[in-house]
Write a protein that holds these residues in place. Structure first.
Motif, PDB file in Angstrom:
ATOM      1  N   VAL A  20       0.831  -1.202   0.000  1.00  0.00           N
ATOM      2  CA  VAL A  20       0.000   0.000   0.000  1.00  0.00           C
ATOM      3  C   VAL A  20       0.869   1.258   0.000  1.00  0.00           C
ATOM      4  CG1 VAL A  20      -1.890   1.199   1.146  1.00  0.00           C
ATOM      5  CG2 VAL A  20      -1.763  -1.299   1.248  1.00  0.00           C
ATOM      6  N   GLY A  21       1.871   1.295   0.890  1.00  0.00           N
ATOM      7  CA  GLY A  21       2.765   2.443   0.919  1.00  0.00           C
ATOM      8  C   GLY A  21       3.552   2.583  -0.371  1.00  0.00           C
ATOM      9  N   GLY A  22       4.008   1.461  -0.922  1.00  0.00           N
ATOM     10  CA  GLY A  22       4.738   1.505  -2.177  1.00  0.00           C
ATOM     11  C   GLY A  22       3.876   1.993  -3.325  1.00  0.00           C
ATOM     12  N   THR A  23       2.622   1.565  -3.361  1.00  0.00           N
ATOM     13  CA  THR A  23       1.707   2.034  -4.397  1.00  0.00           C
ATOM     14  C   THR A  23       1.454   3.530  -4.261  1.00  0.00           C
ATOM     15  OG1 THR A  23       0.612  -0.124  -4.550  1.00  0.00           O
ATOM     16  CG2 THR A  23      -0.616   1.777  -5.376  1.00  0.00           C
ATOM     17  N   SER A  24       1.312   3.999  -3.022  1.00  0.00           N
ATOM     18  CA  SER A  24       1.129   5.433  -2.793  1.00  0.00           C
ATOM     19  C   SER A  24       2.339   6.216  -3.274  1.00  0.00           C
ATOM     20  CB  SER A  24       0.897   5.687  -1.301  1.00  0.00           C
ATOM     21  OG  SER A  24       0.777   7.064  -1.028  1.00  0.00           O
ATOM     22  N   ALA A  25       3.546   5.696  -2.996  1.00  0.00           N
ATOM     23  CA  ALA A  25       4.771   6.369  -3.430  1.00  0.00           C
ATOM     24  C   ALA A  25       4.871   6.410  -4.948  1.00  0.00           C
ATOM     25  CB  ALA A  25       5.990   5.656  -2.845  1.00  0.00           C
ATOM     26  N   VAL A  26       4.557   5.303  -5.598  1.00  0.00           N
ATOM     27  CA  VAL A  26       4.595   5.240  -7.066  1.00  0.00           C
ATOM     28  C   VAL A  26       3.590   6.211  -7.671  1.00  0.00           C
ATOM     29  CG1 VAL A  26       4.031   3.764  -9.047  1.00  0.00           C
ATOM     30  CG2 VAL A  26       5.506   2.892  -7.211  1.00  0.00           C
ATOM     31  N   LEU A  27       2.395   6.237  -7.115  1.00  0.00           N
ATOM     32  CA  LEU A  27       1.343   7.115  -7.637  1.00  0.00           C
ATOM     33  C   LEU A  27       1.720   8.589  -7.469  1.00  0.00           C
ATOM     34  CD1 LEU A  27      -1.497   7.103  -8.878  1.00  0.00           C
ATOM     35  CD2 LEU A  27      -2.427   7.042  -6.555  1.00  0.00           C
ATOM     36  N   SER A  28       2.229   8.932  -6.286  1.00  0.00           N
ATOM     37  CA  SER A  28       2.627  10.308  -6.021  1.00  0.00           C
ATOM     38  C   SER A  28       3.763  10.746  -6.940  1.00  0.00           C
ATOM     39  CB  SER A  28       3.051  10.447  -4.554  1.00  0.00           C
ATOM     40  OG  SER A  28       3.596  11.718  -4.285  1.00  0.00           O
ATOM     41  N   ALA A  29       4.766   9.867  -7.097  1.00  0.00           N
ATOM     42  CA  ALA A  29       5.912  10.206  -7.938  1.00  0.00           C
ATOM     43  C   ALA A  29       5.532  10.290  -9.408  1.00  0.00           C
ATOM     44  CB  ALA A  29       7.020   9.178  -7.740  1.00  0.00           C
ATOM     45  N   ALA A  30       4.655   9.400  -9.859  1.00  0.00           N
ATOM     46  CA  ALA A  30       4.224   9.425 -11.260  1.00  0.00           C
ATOM     47  C   ALA A  30       3.474  10.715 -11.572  1.00  0.00           C
ATOM     48  CB  ALA A  30       3.347   8.211 -11.558  1.00  0.00           C
TER      49      ALA A  30
END
Length: 356
Positions: free
Chosen positions: A91-101
């Protein structure tokens, strides 16, 4: 295209690299442990990054800069007793990927979801992509896949037309020969040799078993089609026919014996709590809860058809288990009883150590 792939050295990531190899695409891999640059991993520019790190989104912005697409595959399956860490990865990794993208202005994000994100209620029946993604409560994996989907929902509602184009892939259970060692490292007790699995004389399993199974190369093919078309939205992916207990027994050459899922679930739970095996009960609950998948949208919008039947895919991975098949990446490396025993003694059991 410049394509950034998180989890590029894993099961689906390796299959995707094989599909993209020889193309003119610039491939960038984001993994915790970069593989040696040989074979299919040679033409990839690697970045070492743990998506569970608190500053992962900041680090990803530089990696994503100039990317035409991001494929987010990274996920954690062990340690099953450290669900807080698994949630930070998933979940945290997906949030990081989404924010960075979003910050990097990436045009397209392709997210690896799962049949495990779907709600119970239609076991043995097919559902399309409109079925609720509220997950299976007793499965940490399912809860995290559901939570990741909710993050994407919130992001799309918040940003509207300014949002990154997001495609969500929802495959069934994914297998292939080269992933055999990786799958058995996470699923089989360290003291049990891989070759023992295909030698099982009896398969004690509930006769109701009916699950969607798919070969990793078919999943990778769907990803390539999504990237080529710039597709958005959710896509179910599964091989045919749905896999039942008797088909599993036939592939194993074992005699099927009915054992109710409730009894088997209790045995799995007790053995996991006793630290005799590494799989928590949630995986079994999910196997007897998730629906089958209607893949009509992938067929019509992506012109996609699985090339492997579910039975052929299972034969492929079981053949790999018998031969200790593996690949040249840390997640898919050859399973070694000596290595597992050493790490159990020096770093703790697989289900409890900080990193798998």
């Amino acid at each position: 295209m410049r394509i950034v792939i998180t989890g590029a050295s894993g099961n689906v990531g390796t299959a995707l690299l094989q599909k993209l190899s020889g193309s003119d695409h610039e491939l960038v891999g984001v993994v915790r442990r970069p593989p040696e640059p040989r074979g299919v991993y040679e033409s990839v520019r690697w970045h070492a990054l743990d998506l569970a790190a608190p500053d992962a989104d900041v680090a990803l912005r530089d990696v994503f800069a100039g990317a035409d697409a991001v494929v987010h595959l990274a996920w954690g399956f062990q340690p099953t007793r450290n669900t807080e860490y698994l949630t930070r990865i998933g979940v945290g990794g997906t949030s990081a990927v989404l924010s960075a993208a979003h910050a990097a202005g990436v045009p397209q994000l392709v997210h690896m979801s799962s049949v495990g994100a779907y709600a119970p209620g239609r076991y043995g029946e097919r559902v399309d992509e409109s079925w609720p993604t509220t997950g299976v409560r007793t499965s940490p994996y399912s809860r995290d896949k559901s939570a990741a989907e909710a993050l994407l929902d919130d992001y799309e509602q918040q940003h509207g037309e300014d949002a990154v184009t997001i495609a969500r892939m929802r495959p069934g259970f994914i297998v292939k020969r080269a992933a055999a060692s990786g799958l058995m490292r996470y699923a089989l007790p360290g003291y049990v040799p891989m070759f023992a699995v295909p030698l099982l004389p009896v398969l004690p399993l509930d006769r109701r078993l009916c699950i969607p199974l798919i070969h990793a190369s078919d999943v990778a093919d769907a990803y390539v089609r999504v990237l080529e078309r710039g597709a958005r939205g959710p896509f179910n992916l599964a091989g045919e026919p749905p896999l039942g207990r008797d088909e599993v027994a036939e592939v194993l050459g074992a005699k099927a014996v009915h054992l109710p899922s409730g009894v088997l679930g209790a045995l799995v739970d007790l053995s996991w709590r006793a630290r005799l095996q590494p799989i928590d009960r949630g995986w079994l609950d999910m196997a007897f809860t998730v629906p089958l998948l209607d893949c009509g949208r992938a067929r019509s919008e992506l012109d996609w058809q699985p090339q492997w039947s579910s039975v052929a895919a299972l034969r492929d991975v079981i053949g790999g288990v018998a031969q200790q098949a593996h690949a040249d990446s840390p997640p898919l490396r050859r399973r070694s009883l000596l290595e597992q025993a050493r790490r159990d003694l020096t770093e703790g059991l697989l289900t409890t150590r900080h990193l798998p």
